[in-house]
Design a protein around this motif. Structure first.
Motif, short mmCIF file in Angstrom:
data_model
loop_
_atom_site.label_atom_id
_atom_site.label_comp_id
_atom_site.label_asym_id
_atom_site.label_seq_id
_atom_site.Cartn_x
_atom_site.Cartn_y
_atom_site.Cartn_z
N GLU A 108 20.95 -30.31 -35.31
CA GLU A 108 20.47 -31.51 -34.61
C GLU A 108 20.46 -31.30 -33.10
OE1 GLU A 108 19.02 -33.79 -36.12
OE2 GLU A 108 18.89 -35.46 -34.72
N ARG A 109 21.42 -30.53 -32.58
CA ARG A 109 21.41 -30.24 -31.13
C ARG A 109 20.19 -29.40 -30.78
NH1 ARG A 109 26.95 -27.74 -29.25
NH2 ARG A 109 25.86 -27.88 -27.24
N ILE A 110 19.84 -28.47 -31.64
CA ILE A 110 18.64 -27.65 -31.40
C ILE A 110 17.39 -28.52 -31.52
CG2 ILE A 110 17.29 -25.72 -32.31
CD1 ILE A 110 20.06 -24.53 -33.26
N GLY A 116 13.07 -33.46 -26.91
CA GLY A 116 13.29 -34.16 -25.65
C GLY A 116 14.36 -35.24 -25.68
N VAL A 117 15.29 -35.11 -26.63
CA VAL A 117 16.43 -36.04 -26.69
C VAL A 117 17.63 -35.33 -26.04
CG1 VAL A 117 18.07 -37.18 -28.25
CG2 VAL A 117 15.62 -37.22 -28.76
N PRO A 118 18.13 -35.83 -24.91
CA PRO A 118 19.17 -35.06 -24.20
C PRO A 118 20.52 -35.04 -24.89
CG PRO A 118 18.67 -37.10 -23.04
CD PRO A 118 17.67 -36.99 -24.15
N ALA A 119 20.83 -36.07 -25.67
CA ALA A 119 22.12 -36.13 -26.36
C ALA A 119 22.04 -37.19 -27.45
CB ALA A 119 23.24 -36.48 -25.38
N PHE A 120 23.00 -37.17 -28.36
CA PHE A 120 22.99 -38.15 -29.46
C PHE A 120 24.42 -38.32 -29.96
CE2 PHE A 120 22.36 -33.89 -31.08
CZ PHE A 120 23.25 -33.81 -32.14
N TYR A 121 24.64 -39.41 -30.70
CA TYR A 121 25.94 -39.64 -31.32
C TYR A 121 25.87 -39.33 -32.82
CZ TYR A 121 27.94 -41.94 -27.24
OH TYR A 121 28.44 -42.20 -25.99
N THR A 122 26.91 -38.69 -33.35
CA THR A 122 26.97 -38.43 -34.78
C THR A 122 28.39 -38.63 -35.31
OG1 THR A 122 26.70 -36.74 -36.50
CG2 THR A 122 27.31 -35.94 -34.33
N LEU A 146 29.65 -37.80 -29.16
CA LEU A 146 28.48 -37.48 -28.34
C LEU A 146 28.26 -35.97 -28.34
CD1 LEU A 146 26.31 -38.58 -26.34
CD2 LEU A 146 27.95 -38.10 -24.50
N GLU A 147 27.08 -35.58 -28.71
CA GLU A 147 26.71 -34.16 -28.73
C GLU A 147 25.45 -33.97 -27.89
OE1 GLU A 147 28.34 -31.72 -29.98
OE2 GLU A 147 29.65 -32.52 -31.55
N TYR A 148 25.42 -32.87 -27.13
CA TYR A 148 24.31 -32.61 -26.22
C TYR A 148 23.26 -31.68 -26.85
CZ TYR A 148 26.89 -34.95 -22.58
OH TYR A 148 27.54 -35.90 -21.84
N ALA A 149 22.03 -31.87 -26.45
CA ALA A 149 20.94 -31.00 -26.89
C ALA A 149 21.23 -29.56 -26.47
CB ALA A 149 19.62 -31.46 -26.26
N LEU A 150 20.75 -28.64 -27.29
CA LEU A 150 21.00 -27.22 -27.07
C LEU A 150 19.65 -26.51 -26.94
CD1 LEU A 150 23.43 -25.25 -27.03
CD2 LEU A 150 23.26 -25.15 -29.52
N ALA A 151 19.34 -26.09 -25.72
CA ALA A 151 18.07 -25.39 -25.48
C ALA A 151 18.33 -23.90 -25.30
CB ALA A 151 17.38 -25.97 -24.26
#
Lengths: 223, 213
Positions: A108-110, A116-122, A146-151
């Motif tokens: 999900e981070r990938i 274009g979602v910078p972070a999300f809660y899981t 809170l988890e951050y996007a991974l580019a």
């Protein structure tokens, strides 16, 4: 004319330098871009950050890359292999950093980076050691992390078929992380088993649109 | 202490399989839980999920009919049954995290009376921790059943008041199948539902680390 085919592994990997962040597709050996990973070994790189589900495993080219000392940090869900590996030794010696991420959170981070979602809660990992130090919130009565996007700078992906626009299909369980990594990286390099003429892939069956892919290497293909 | 003997590993898998109804989507964890599929007949249509991207995992391939592109999360070669679908990680974990999976059957180091469980790390130094999809399954499946030996090597109880190993998920286990018993987890803790043949409630309680209601 748009033509993303390149004639060699060297040409495919051109531009990957020291300190790059690389996503490498695959689950186990299936869908892992072996020829591209082997090509990295020849480049003699240092300080790479590698995002790959089974980094540390005992198959494919990654162990050689690890042994070579090319990798400074691994972000993965499952670094364990049967028997001791070079990864275990480097980890114990503090010579390689490990960030362990639940597999779905990794995916999900990938995915988030690609969309274009910078972070999300899981809710995954709430209340566990893997949530330590992370922000949490109770949403709909449930604690979430809170988890951050991974580019990444580059993604190396393994496809079944490809055309010169970079459209890709995958086979069997080889799809796994490849489509989301292709979208999440700033530059995606694919290897495919079969080159197809433009228009030969049924648009209904393209799994990764060519827009997400910058280069394609197909061994033994003259297309 | 006399050693008590309950169900064999295949019998444990068979006992759990008997409780999976037709129509459920089920993920089987690596190791002992994988055996469960052997005891669900194909005409009872249970949809087995594998987190690397399969819904509808079929039996192991016949010798000579293996397809190297078809593996499960334990990296064993598989077949697909009619009706199967293949997907990438985004969709495969949507199945799990989006609460579309009826059941996850997982192995365990410890299960606590409050439904917490630990199955991914012993917390010992020098061992690279490896979580895979366990925390996603633990937090995302509608139900989590743990299939494990009742007692660890050395006679240490695995059914406990509170887990001492690092948690996989909190409060998510609803049932435990061991070699000795079937135990539900309720708001008031463990409730013994069934003992293996020849065993009494007292036998099972004696090797459990928390009261069995």
């Amino acid at each position: 004319m748009i033509d993303k085919f390149v004639p060699s592994v060297e040409a495919a990997l051109d531009g990957i330098g020291n300190g790059a962040t690389l996503m490498i597709g695959g689950f186990g050996t299936v869908g892992q871009p072996d020829c591209l990973v082997d090509g990295l070994i020849a480049r003699g790189l240092r300080d790479l950050v590698v995002i790959a589900n089974n980094a540390g495993g005992d198959f494919g080219g990654l162990p050689k890359l690890i042994e070579q000392g090319a990798i400074a940090k691994v972000i993965c869900s499952y670094p364990r292999a049967t028997g001791k590996t070079a990864f275990d030794a480097l980890l114990a010696a503090g010579k390689i950093e490990l960030e362990i991420v639940p597999q779905g959170t990794l995916a999900e981070r990938i995915r988030a980076a690609g969309v274009g979602v910078p972070a999300f809660y899981t809710p995954t990992a709430a209340g566990t050691a893997l949530a330590e130090g992370k922000e949490t919130r109770v949403i709909n009565g449930r604690e979430a992390v809170l988890e951050y996007a991974l580019a990444a700078d580059f993604a190396l992906v393994q496809a079944w078929e490809a055309d010169r626009w970079g459209n890709l299909t995958y086979r069997g369980t080889g799809r796994n992380f490849n489509p989301i990594m292709a979208a999440a990286a700033r530059f995606t390099i694919a290897t495919a088993h079969h080159a197809r003429p433009l228009g030969a892939l049924d648009p209904e069956h393209v799994m990764t649109p060519g827009l997400f892919v910058q280069r394609v290497f197909v061994a033994g293909s003259a297309l | 202490m006399t050693e008590i003997k309950g169900w064999s590993r295949p019998d444990m898998a068979r006992r759990l399989a008997a409780d999976i109804p037709e129509g459920w989507a089920v993920n089987l964890g690596i190791g002992l839980p994988t055996l469960v599929a052997n005891y669900v007949p194909l005409d009872r249509e249970v949809i087995f999920h594998s987190e690397n991207g399969v819904l509808g995992v079929g039996p192991a391939p016949e010798p000579g009919a293996e397809d190297p592109w078809m593996i499960n999360a334990g990296k064993q070669l598989i077949t697909l049954r009619p009706g199967a679908s293949l997907m990438g990680q985004a969709d495969s974990f949507a199945v799990i995290r989006g609460r579309h999976l009826d059941l996850a059957v997982l192995g365990g180091y410890q299960v606590a009376a409050n439904g917490d469980f630990a199955n991914w790390s012993t917390g010992r130094a020098g061992e690279a921790p490896a979580v895979g999809g366990a925390m996603d399954l633990g937090a995302g499946a509608k139900q989590v059943w743990v299939l494990m030996e009742h007692v660890a090597k050395g006679g240490v109880a695995k059914l406990v008041e509170r887990c001492s190993y690092p948690l996989t998920a909190r409060g998510s286990v609803t049932r435990v199948y061991t070699d000795l018993a079937v135990i539900d987890i309720t708001a008031s803790g463990f409730v013994l539902r069934e003992c293996a043949p020849g065993l009494s409630r007292a036998d099972v309680q004696a090797v459990s680390g928390a009261p069995l209601g």
